[in-house]
Design an enzyme around this catalytic site. Structure first.
Site, PDB file in Angstrom:
ATOM      1  N   CYS A  40      30.472  44.521  26.570  1.00 13.02           N
ATOM      2  CA  CYS A  40      30.682  44.561  28.029  1.00 13.02           C
ATOM      3  C   CYS A  40      29.747  45.561  28.702  1.00 13.02           C
ATOM      4  CB  CYS A  40      32.132  44.919  28.314  1.00 13.02           C
ATOM      5  SG  CYS A  40      32.440  45.410  30.010  1.00 13.02           S
ATOM      6  N   ASP A 304      37.848  39.817  22.001  1.00 10.75           N
ATOM      7  CA  ASP A 304      37.116  38.628  21.552  1.00 10.75           C
ATOM      8  C   ASP A 304      37.405  38.271  20.088  1.00 10.75           C
ATOM      9  OD1 ASP A 304      35.953  38.857  24.021  1.00 10.75           O
ATOM     10  OD2 ASP A 304      33.880  38.766  23.307  1.00 10.75           O
ATOM     11  N   HIS A 435      41.967  38.955  60.223  1.00 13.74           N
ATOM     12  CA  HIS A 435      40.918  38.067  60.724  1.00 13.74           C
ATOM     13  C   HIS A 435      39.766  38.902  61.257  1.00 13.74           C
ATOM     14  CE1 HIS A 435      39.029  34.640  62.627  1.00 13.74           C
ATOM     15  NE2 HIS A 435      38.897  35.373  63.727  1.00 13.74           N
TER      16      HIS A 435
END
Ligand code: NAD
Length: 449
Positions: A40, A304, A435
């Site tokens: 990583c 992994d 917004h």
């Protein structure tokens, strides 16, 4: 030396496990064969994100005239980008090393670990013993069993980070996450990029509707992508490398200066001596249960190396779950809700189930969509390509979300959080979004449900 916990591998999984166990008072031996931070930090997420910054800056410069910035004159010095990438990696790895070195509870050992028995690990001729051991040795690039993979210029995701110049022509084999991230970066660096993918769609783990649209977007940005291409071999030609592939009945070739092999990764277990001490594993990785324990009690495998989910953050949370289990700490970590992001332009991200998975499992669902082209902030940013698709269960809970568009990698976490809390669409509709923000794309999607 005897300690409470031995951790093999200091990537995101191993490092986080060691730090957490040590924080709670355990003595930990952390063993690393290469560099602290693992794939990583040294050869994966972090250096590629440093290159992504260069790539997005170049992309903006290319569009500058449309924003009134005229007569720009610039050139791209790849060496500066490479140097910066090395500095970024150096800064972060030094931080980790500093933390480990100053910890009184963690003994950091540089070397390759090998099990002698289920409680003993040997490194550099020294023996370390513990009741509990975590294997976090990660993964290595898989290579296709074809001719020419050993030719100069054929690289994996590790070597491509250190090439000294931007290749004129880059051929990427595999349109998974690694393949597309490098394709997107090097295309923006000025390379002519061709991607050859065996499957019908790009990003096989993604929702196929989204993958189709994303492919169009990448092609529009100048990346050539061929699906259903079966790569047969690589040869040295007069003007570079020649990749031959079969497309339906035809045999075709792609000429390139650099060929990137990005056809997946496999568990890194070669040096551990697992079979001898009875730890079960398959080509997919070490077998583990829901708390990441192997078939040998007291030995866990995270990240992994267990093949469950090859993502840095999955490794970290698996590590936390494993340490919690061995220390008797309860948690509510949901390892079935792991967001994933693809750092291309535009970004893509997903969490949970795809439509195809729902169909296969016979789960009742409804898919709802909203588009960045009708989002005010995206229009202002000039980044309107993309959409958000939510998969909603019949009881209103969110089963998954798939999106691509500006800042998709950040936006996905709103959905992950809701999925963790089993929020229904009806409840979500009451959540106010500011917004104008990109997050309104998700709000709009909710209104469609
Ligand atoms: P992958 O499994 O995501 O993709 C490999 C691709 O290669 C697939 O699309 C596959 O169909 C294709 N392929 C296989 N054989 C082929 C052939 N003969 N010819 C052409 N194409 C072929 O693997 P990856 O991209 O190498 O990544 C490995 C792992 O690392 C993945 O689990 C990925 O999620 C992880 N990763 C994640 C990130 C991120 O989160 N941003 C970044 C990099 C890597």
């Amino acid at each position: 030396m005897t300690c409470d916990l031995i951790v093999i591998g200091a990537g995101p999984g191993g490092y986080d496990a060691a730090v957490l166990a040590a924080k709670r008072g355990w003595s930990v031996v952390l063993i690393e064969a290469e560099k602290i931070g693992g794939t990583c930090l040294n050869w994966g997420c972090i250096p590629t994100k440093s290159y992504c910054k260069n790539a997005s800056l170049l992309e903006e410069l290319k569009e500058a005239e449309a924003y009134g910035v005229k007569d720009l004159s610039y050139s791209f010095d790849f060496n500066v980008a490479r140097e910066r990438k090395n500095q970024v990696v150096g800064q972060l790895t030094q931080g980790m090393q500093f933390f480990v070195d100053k910890s009184k509870s963690i003994t950091y050992v540089q070397g390759t670990a090998r099990f002698e028995d289920t409680h003993t690990v040997a490194v550099n001729g020294e023996r370390y013993t513990a009741e509990r051991i975590i294997i976090a040795t990660g993964s290595v690039s898989a290579m296709l069993p074809i001719a020419g993979t050993d030719l100069p210029g054929v690289v994996t995701s590790k070597e491509i980070l250190d090439i000294e110049a931007v290749p004129e022509r880059l051929c990427v084999i595999g349109a998974g996450v690694i393949g597309l991230e490098f394709a997107s970066v090097f295309s923006r660096f000025g390379a002519q990029v061709t991607v050859l993918e065996y499957a019908k769609e790009i990003l096989p783990n993604f929702d196929s509707d989204l993958a189709k649209r994303l492919k169009q977007s990448l092609v529009k940005k100048g990346i050539a992508i061929t699906n259903q291409a079966m790569v047969q071999g690589i040869a040295q030609g007069e003007s570079g490398l020649t990749v031959s592939y079969q497309l339906k009945e035809e045999t075709l070739t792609c000429e390139a200066d650099v060929v990137l092999m990005a056809v997946g990764r496999k568990a890194n277990v070669g040096t551990l001596n697992l079979a001898e001490i009875g730890i079960e594993f398959s080509p997919r990785g070490i077998n583990t249960d829901e708390v990441l324990q192997t078939n040998v009690p007291g030995i866990y495998a995270v990240g992994d190396v267990n093949g469950k989910c090859m993502l840095a953050h999955a490794a970290s949370f698996q590590a936390t779950k494993a340490v919690n289990h061995m220390q008797g700490v309860d948690d509510s970590i949901r390892l079935d809700i792991i967001p994933a992001a693809v750092f291309i332009s535009p970004e893509a991200a997903m969490v949970g189930l795809t439509e195809e998975q729902c169909k296969e499992a016979g789960i009742g669902y409804k898919a709802v969509k909203s588009f960045f082209r009708s989002n005010g902030k995206a229009v202002c940013m000039g980044e309107t390509d993309g959409l958000c698709k939510m998969i909603i269960a019949t009881d209103g809970r969110i089963l998954g979300c798939h999106l691509f568009g500006p800042h998709a990698a950040d936006l996905i976490h709103e959905i992950s959080s809701m999925m963790n809390m089993d929020v229904t669409l009806t409840q979500f509709r009451n959540f106010v979004h500011a917004h104008p923000t990109l997050s309104e794309v998700i709000q709009e999607c909710g209104k469609e449900g």
